[in-house]
Design a protein around this motif. Sequence first.
Motif, mmCIF file in Angstrom:
data_model
loop_
_atom_site.group_PDB
_atom_site.id
_atom_site.type_symbol
_atom_site.label_atom_id
_atom_site.label_comp_id
_atom_site.label_asym_id
_atom_site.label_seq_id
_atom_site.Cartn_x
_atom_site.Cartn_y
_atom_site.Cartn_z
ATOM 1 N N ALA A 379 44.417 38.272 33.151
ATOM 2 C CA ALA A 379 43.387 38.245 34.192
ATOM 3 C C ALA A 379 43.272 39.570 34.928
ATOM 4 C CB ALA A 379 43.677 37.121 35.186
ATOM 5 N N LEU A 380 44.355 40.347 34.958
ATOM 6 C CA LEU A 380 44.282 41.654 35.599
ATOM 7 C C LEU A 380 43.605 42.642 34.651
ATOM 8 C CD1 LEU A 380 47.803 41.896 37.266
ATOM 9 C CD2 LEU A 380 45.633 41.320 38.347
ATOM 10 N N PRO A 381 42.771 43.550 35.194
ATOM 11 C CA PRO A 381 41.956 44.389 34.317
ATOM 12 C C PRO A 381 42.707 45.593 33.781
ATOM 13 C CG PRO A 381 41.466 44.905 36.590
ATOM 14 C CD PRO A 381 42.451 43.760 36.621
ATOM 15 N N SER A 382 42.173 46.132 32.692
ATOM 16 C CA SER A 382 42.494 47.478 32.241
ATOM 17 C C SER A 382 41.297 48.356 32.575
ATOM 18 C CB SER A 382 42.764 47.503 30.731
ATOM 19 O OG SER A 382 43.908 46.742 30.415
ATOM 20 N N VAL A 383 41.562 49.537 33.100
ATOM 21 C CA VAL A 383 40.492 50.431 33.528
ATOM 22 C C VAL A 383 40.533 51.657 32.625
ATOM 23 C CG1 VAL A 383 39.444 51.651 35.467
ATOM 24 C CG2 VAL A 383 40.854 49.619 35.885
#
Length: 729
Positions: A379-383
Motif C-alpha cells: 500500500a505504500l508507494p514507490s516514487v
Amino acid sequence: MANWLLYAAALGLVTSGACSAHAQESATIAQPASEAEEHVVLEADYIYEVRDENSIVAEGNVEALYEGRVLRADRIIYNKTTDRVRATGNVVIVDTDGSQQFADEIEVNSNLEDGYAIGFSARLADGATVVANSAIRQTDGVNALEQAIYTACPVCDEHTTPTWSLRARRTVLDQESQMISYRDAVFEVAGIPVFYFPYLAHPDPTSERRSGFLVPSGGVSSKLGTFYQQPYYWTLSESSDITIAPMVSANVNPLLELDIRKRFYSGGIKINTSITREADFDSDGETFGDEKWRGHLFGKGLFAIAPEWKWGFGVETQTDDLFDRRYDISGQGERRGLYSSQPRRLLSQIFVVGQGDDYYTDAAVLSFQGLRSSDKDGALPSVAPVFFGEKYWDLGDYGFAAVNVSSAMLTRDVGVDSQRVSVGGDWSNLSVLPGGFTFKPFAEVRADYYALDEAVSGEPDVSRAVGNAGVKIAYPLIRPGKIVDIMVEPTIMAAWGVSNANDPAIPNEDSLLYEFDEGSLFEANGFGNYDLYEGDGKASAGVTARAVFKNGPEFSTTLGRRWRSRADPNFDVASNLDGTSSDWVAESTADFGRALRIDTRVRLDDDGFKLNRIDARLTSNYKRLRAVGQYYNISERISPLGTPDEGIFLRGELRVTDRYSLVYGQLRDIVANLNAKREFGIAYEDDCSRFEIIYQRSELIDRTLGPSESIQFRFSLKSIGDFGSSEFD
C-alpha cells in the motif's frame, strides 16, 4: 617512553666535545655538519673529564635543553670508550607538550639502540600516569616496562588511590609492529581488582588503524536469554574497514552483525547489517513459526560528481516488521539521504542534487517499507522519480524572478497510482515606502498535469492552472533603551488566487498531514506542497515582537491569523484552512542563556481561544542541572486520527555532589496512561571515568512484543573507552 633515551643520546654527543666547566657555567656545543641545526644547551655546577676512565662528568643541578625539552639530574656521565650515557639522581624530563618523566637512573648508548631506566614514571600531557620498576629498550626496537601501573586519573601523591588503574607484570611496546601487549594484567577499581587478563594487547595509540578485538557486550534478556556479542575490528585498507560482531544467546540462534565503512576519492559509504536464521519469538523468548533467514540493512553513501553536483543513496530494509525491536537494533529513523522517513517507516532512496549561484535541482527515487501494525503490504508507494528544479534571476530594481519544474511519479502494488508534472514561476520585489513601511508585491503561477487511474478516480487525467497575486506590508518599529531594546513589526498580507483550484479527482498524496501555522502565515498559498492549493481571496494579519535586554535575556513572539473569502471543502480541520478563518497561531521564545530556554508553539481556536494545540520545549544547563523537557497536546478537534494526543518527554541529570548525579528520563503517553520509556539511576564521574547504574522500563505493546525492563551498568574510562553493560529485560 623513549624520550629519556633521546635525551641521553643527545647528551652523549654534547659531552663528547667538552673538557671542563665551572659552577653554573653554560656550554653550547654544535652538532656534526649533518645535524648542524640541532644544539644542546647544558648547565651544571661542575663539568669535568676523568681521563683514566675516558669519561665526561656533569654534576650538581644538571640541566640540559634540547629541541625545547628539558632534562634535569644530579649527575650525568658519558663514557667515550663504551659510548654510553648514564644519568642518576632525581632524573626529570619535561617534554614540549608538558608531559613529565621521572627516573632514579637511566643509561643508554648514543645511537638509541638499547638502554634502561630504573624507578621509571611518567606524567603524560593528558593527565595520565604510568609507573614501572624498570624500563628497558632493546636493540630490536622492543620497549618493556616491568611491574607497570597505568591510570588516566590524577595522582597527587603516593598515598592517592586512583579511581581505576591497569596493573601488569610486564608491558611491551613493539615499535616495528606498533603493538602494546600486557602479561598478567589486572584492571582495578578504587584499588580493588575487578578483571584479570592473562594476556592483553592493543595497537599503540600513535599508530595507524589496526585490526583487533573490541570491547564485548553481554547480559541477560527475557527475549534473548543470556547473550554475548564480541566485535572484531578488521582494517581492510587505509580507506576501508569492517567490524564483525557475532552474537550468541541462550534463547535464539546466533546472529551476525556487520558494520562496513569505505572511503572513496569522491565520497564514502557506511553500512550496518545483520543476518540470522531463526523463527519468530515473543517478549519471553518463546519461538513460533518456521525458521528462515532474517536480517536488516541500513546504509548510506554520498559522492561528489562536480563542484556543484553530488549524488547519494540511503537504504533501509528488514525482513520482519519487529526484527529491530526483537534484537534491539538501533538506527531506524536516522536520516540517510535527501529525504527522511516517518517513525516506524523505512525509506530507501537514490538521489542527485545540484546547486549553484542561480539554480537548484534535485531528483530522487524513493521506496517505502511499513513497520506499523496498520501498514498493508504494497500500500505504500514507490516514487520513481520525484524531481524539482528552479532557476532564478536578480532583476535589480525590478525584484526577483524564478521558474521551476516539479514531478512525482507514484506507483503501488495495492492502491491508486498517480503521476504529476508541474511547471511554475514566481516574482517578488521589496521596497521601503515613506515613513518606514516595507512594501512587497508578489505573484505566482503554476500549471499541473495529473495522469490518474481512471478506474478509481473516474478520469484518466486532470490538468489545472493555479496562481496568486498580492502584497505584503510591514511596519518595523525599533526602540533602543538603556535596559532593553524593543522591536515590534505588525504585518498584513492580502492576495487573490484562482478559484476552484482543487479538483476532487486529484489524489492527495503530499498534503495529508499538512498544517497551516505561523511559518506560512504570510504566504499566498497556505499549503507548501502540490496536491492541494489555496486559491480565492485571503488575508493575514500578525505581529512579531522582540525584547533584548542588555544583561542577556531575550524574548520574542509572533501571533497571527488568516481569513478567506470562501470555504474550500477540500481543506479539513487539521489543516487549519477549513472555513473562512483560521485558528490563531503563535510561537514564542524566552531565552535566558544556558540557564533556561523555553520555546512554545500554540494554536488557539478562532472561537473562544480554546487551546487546540501546544508544543512546548524547555532546555537548561545551569550549575548542577542539565535538563530537557517537552510537552505536547493536540485536541480531538484537530487530531488527524480524531482522538486527542498528549504526552511529555523528560531527560535530566542533577549533580548532587561533585562526583554523584541523579539521572532521570521519561517518555509518557498521557492519553493512553503508559510510559513508552522511563529510566532513573545514579552516575559517578571524576576526571578519568564515569560509572552509571540505570533502571529502564517500557510499557509499549507491539503485537507479539510486550512490556520490558532492564538494569544497565556502564562505565567509560578516559583514554581507554567504554566497557559493556548488563541487561535484565
